[in-house]
Design a protein around this motif. Structure first.
Motif: not given
Length: 567
Positions: A317-325, A428-435
């Protein structure tokens, strides 16, 4: 089975399988007056020597940073960036952001083809992957505000190492050999550089770097201008032009690191001091610790099904927040107070089922894979007065972009890959992100670096941090809960086997020996996909005992060259 026995079995398995040694003898690294923990013997010696000469923790940190650029070129750097969290002997704290920035000529679609598809490898290898470096400016600012010894005295050890040479450990020789062909390919025609060879590097080989020595002399004599202006800057600009990179003279002259208020949180009876954005580390760490406290993680046996399952569910859940915010706070609005509020987190964790796995697709859609290894480095310092500094610094990937500045003898970073080069596409670490983490001129890219200091009963208790790309946050998290929840000592916290999950990919990464076969089967029955990793993180711990003595705990199980040295 009690905690000590469980931990003992797990560590033995980790040691035998992952490290392939027959025995391990850990020195009791307890000191009275000061200690430095780094990933490299020579760097730790430099820092400890500065402390013995009367320097404070911040002086030692500056000296270590420059020494690492010589002795640990895959991650130590003068052309990367990072973060420092500090706590003075008076109990005052703040953070220093010397994260790299996007060049002024950067744009959101710079790694996409005409069809809007990502051009593979363009943000990771070569000149276009390089962000504007921050390390030198960061060390200048740290010294200006908190240093006690002269700048020249702090840079000289690195100059001496570059001039006299450093003998390669087996670990460093193997790493250079693993990347030798890629480095040679990217740097064709730079045959007078010490990192470019047609033959393999050998353990014990003496590596001298006169080009880097000259750069360090300029930094010693001219301070910030010795890197961002004059001859060194011209070398960087020429290198950019040679490879069609974007960094300009204006970019270099305009770079400034930033002092920011440290992120402060509470966990049990501890005060946690960590890094705010543009690092995601502090916010994510605080979210994880709040979850651990809410679910009373310490009630479960270390390494049990409940312990591992709960950590995974929190992390997802924390990593989903990371990607979004999360992103650069100078460029996007970050709802920090909401993300850390009890109301938000209670609701966020309310659907955790201790008898079943959450599907990452239900938390937020997406699908990625981890695609490359990582390398960052962390060091921790405490002096005899009680000043403490926690520093995580990086080139991003091993040897960064693989580009060596011709005539400069140092590697350039590949930090541009830490931006969201396209929403939903992993770095390269598999992390996704947004705007929030999209590329913009002069913007700082989001990071996972989590340098952290912990107080207990208003006294300095722990200085910690780790390299490891996306695994940094979870490594620091586990290190703290090992101390607070499972009552491990400094070295046990570091040695304990670790797990990692980051929302996407929907997997649980485990070190060999981190979970028993029975727990592995139980996790799989809940729906978790288990994947073994040879190493997760690499802690550099300092713990302050009740009597004021300092215990340095290097992560030699995972990185043989790590050392704690003090006096």
């Amino acid at each position: 089975m009690n905690l000590k026995k469980t931990l003992s079995v797990a560590l033995a398995t980790l040691f035998l399988i992952a490290c392939n040694h027959k025995q391990f003898v850990q020195k009791n690294n307890t000191y009275k007056n000061g200690v430095v923990v780094t990933a490299n013997l020579f760097a730790s010696e430099v820092g400890s020597d500065i402390l013995e000469q009367g320097g404070n923790a911040f002086d030692a940190a500056v000296a270590v940073q420059f020494a690492l650029a010589v002795v640990y070129p895959r991650a130590g750097n003068i052309a990367g960036g990072g973060f420092a969290v500090i706590r003075t002997a008076k109990g005052e704290s703040e953070s220093l952001d010397f994260r790299e920035k996007a060049p002024k000529a950067a744009n959101e679609s710079m790694y996409l083809d005409e069809n809007g598809n990502v051009i593979e490898g363009l943000s990771q290898t070569g000149h276009l992957a390089v962000g504007v470096p921050g390390s030198v400016d960061g060390m200048v600012k740290l010294h200006q505000k908190y240093g006690s010894l002269t700048w020249e005295k702090l840079i000289q050890p690195a100059i001496d190492l570059a001039k006299n040479g450093v003998r390669l450990t087996k670990l460093e020789a193997d790493k250079l050999n693993a990347y030798r062909e890629r480095i040679n390919k990217v740097n064709a025609g730079k045959n007078n550089c010490c990192y470019i060879k047609d033959t393999e590097f050998k353990t014990g080989e003496l590596i001298k770097n006169p080009q880097l020595e000259n750069v360090l002399v300029r930094i010693k004599n001219q301070g910030r201008n010795g890197f961002y202006d004059g001859e060194t800057a011209e070398l960087i600009i020429s290198e950019m032009q040679r490879g069609k990179g974007l960094i300009s003279k204006e970019d270099l002259l305009g770079y400034e690191s930033v002092w920011r208020p440290a992120l402060i949180g509470k966990y049990r009876d501890c005060k946690v001091i960590s890094m705010p954005p543009p690092s995601s580390g502090g916010i994510a760490l605080m979210q994880l610790l709040k979850g651990a406290e809410e679910f009373n993680l310490g009630q479960y046996q270390f390494g049990s099904l409940e312990h591992i399952h709960l950590m995974v569910e929190l992390e997802r859940r924390v990593y989903a927040d990371r990607a979004t915010w999360l992103g650069d706070p100078d460029y996007c609005s970050i709802p920090k107070e909401k993300l850390l509020s009890d109301e938000y987190l209670t609701n966020r964790y309310s659907n955790i089922d201790m008898n079943g796995k959450s599907d990452s697709q239900d938390i937020k859609a997406g699908n990625v894979e981890v695609i490359e290894s990582f390398e960052t480095t962390h060091f921790s310092v405490v002096d005899k007065w009680g000043n403490a500094v926690s520093v995580t610094t990086t080139l991003n990937g091993n040897y960064g972009s693989k580009v060596i500045v011709k005539g400069g003898g140092f590697f350039l970073n590949n930090e541009m890959d830490d931006f969201s080069i396209k929403p939903g596409v992993p770095n390269q670490f598999g992390l996704v992100g947004g705007k929030a983490n999209a590329i913009e001129p002069e913007k700082r890219m989001l990071s996972s670096m989590t340098p952290t200091i912990v107080e207990k009963n208003d006294k300095l208790f722990m200085v910690t941090g780790s390299p490891g790309g996306s695994t940094i946050i979870t490594s620091v998290f586990q290190n703290i809960i090992n101390a607070v929840e499972f009552k491990m000592n400094a070295q046990e916290c570091v040695n304990a086997p670790r797990i990692h999950s980051q929302w996407l990919p929907d997997k649980v990464y485990v070190e060999a020996g981190a979970i028993s076969p029975t727990v592995k089967n139980e996790l799989q029955n809940l729906g978790h996909a288990i994947q073994e990793q040879s190493r997760i993180g690499m802690m550099a711990n300092i713990v302050i005992n009740e009597d004021g003595s300092l215990v340095g705990a290097p992560d030699t199980l995972r990185h043989k060259d790590s050392r704690a040295i003090g006096y």
